[in-house]
Design a protein around this motif. Structure first.
Motif, PDB file in Angstrom:
ATOM      1  N   THR A  73     -25.374 -17.115  19.694  1.00 30.14           N
ATOM      2  CA  THR A  73     -25.425 -15.778  20.267  1.00 30.14           C
ATOM      3  C   THR A  73     -25.415 -15.834  21.790  1.00 30.14           C
ATOM      4  OG1 THR A  73     -27.831 -15.563  20.494  1.00 30.14           O
ATOM      5  CG2 THR A  73     -26.881 -15.161  18.310  1.00 30.14           C
ATOM      6  N   LYS A  74     -25.163 -14.700  22.407  1.00 27.87           N
ATOM      7  CA  LYS A  74     -25.137 -14.640  23.872  1.00 27.87           C
ATOM      8  C   LYS A  74     -26.527 -14.839  24.466  1.00 27.87           C
ATOM      9  CE  LYS A  74     -25.290  -9.553  23.908  1.00 27.87           C
ATOM     10  NZ  LYS A  74     -24.507  -8.328  24.220  1.00 27.87           N
ATOM     11  N   GLU A  79     -25.676  -9.084  16.988  1.00 24.37           N
ATOM     12  CA  GLU A  79     -24.731 -10.183  17.188  1.00 24.37           C
ATOM     13  C   GLU A  79     -24.007 -10.517  15.884  1.00 24.37           C
ATOM     14  OE1 GLU A  79     -24.287 -12.833  20.071  1.00 24.37           O
ATOM     15  OE2 GLU A  79     -24.370 -10.813  20.884  1.00 24.37           O
ATOM     16  N   LYS A 106     -20.015  -9.761  15.689  1.00 24.49           N
ATOM     17  CA  LYS A 106     -19.167 -10.943  15.775  1.00 24.49           C
ATOM     18  C   LYS A 106     -18.640 -11.448  14.433  1.00 24.49           C
ATOM     19  CE  LYS A 106     -21.019 -12.753  20.131  1.00 24.49           C
ATOM     20  NZ  LYS A 106     -21.673 -13.913  20.802  1.00 24.49           N
TER      21      LYS A 106
END
Length: 251
Positions: free
Chosen positions: A9-10, A85, A89
């Motif tokens: 994840t970011k 996320e 995504k």
């Protein structure tokens, strides 16, 4: 069962998930506090979805299961970020969210954050706002003082190990509350609740039903069912409600 994969994840977390292809909408299972994607309900619903030829995804929040991180470092907001996320995504198209206990809170946060993606919602013993209405409201003055002084409390659990409840979990939970402001759910919604649930009382399920706004929302009480809601009859009830929501959402 589907192969376990990982999403970076970011936020720098490594989220474990299992995804199976099939007809949409994708059914996404959101687990409860300290539970994981290997729980009875998640695995049984995945098997049912495969039998029905339906797309399905289950995952572990950070600090849960085989995802990265420690449970005590997490919060409702962190796990909401993990959910977003995963949804953003890994899934294309509409989603039917199925949330159990804390996952019920997460499903409501998801519905509020991505209303255009959620075509339907099923919750099982949903526990929205439990950090405030359950934990904080139930703490004694001594426990509140200890939480302030030490930064955490240890609470006994009926499950595998005690809960470490941190000051951050409580404070972050206040930023994620869903029962203090209007919450409209413009999709088919089915709430499931056992009458013998000793973690989420029936009154809380009724409170949630009365709070949310929408044109197709129902609460089903199952007499004798406890918080696990995972015996064969309860599992069949979950499958039935998912099928109902899929049908009504497609109408």
């Amino acid at each position: 069962m589907s192969e376990i994969q990982h999403l970076e994840t970011k936020q720098g977390r490594r989220i474990a998930y299992a995804k199976s292809d099939g007809q949409g909408p994708t059914i996404v299972f959101l687990s409860g506090l300290k539970s994981d994607m290997e729980g009875t309900k998640a695995v049984a619903l995945e098997a049912w979805a495969k039998e029905q030829g339906r797309a399905f995804l289950r995952f572990d929040y950070s600090g849960h299961g085989v995802s990265s991180g420690e449970f005590a470092d997490g919060s409702i907001g962190d796990w909401h970020e993990d959910t977003l996320e995963v949804v953003d995504k890994l899934i294309d198209g509409p989603i039917l969210a199925v949330g159990s206990s804390m996952g019920g809170w997460q499903s409501l946060l998801l519905s509020r954050a991505r209303p255009e993606r959620i075509m339907g919602l099923v919750t099982i013993a949903a526990a929205p706002d439990f950090t405030e209405d359950g934990y904080w409201a139930g703490f004694t003055d001594e426990q509140k003082a200890e939480l302030e002084r030490e930064g955490f409390l240890t609470l006994p659990s009926d499950y595998e190990e005690d809960y470490i409840i941190t000051k951050r979990l409580i404070e972050d939970g206040r930023d994620q509350l869903v029962l203090r402001s209007p919450l409209r759910l413009d999709m088919p919604v089915r709430f499931l609740q056992g009458t013998e649930d000793d973690a989420v009382p029936t009154s809380q399920a009724v409170k949630l039903l009365e709070h949310v706004e929408g044109d197709d929302i129902r609460l089903t009480l199952v007499k004798g069912a406890d918080h696990r809601f995972s015996d064969d009859e309860c599992l069949r009830t979950i499958q039935k409600m998912v099928k109902v929501v899929l049908t009504r959402g497609a109408a």
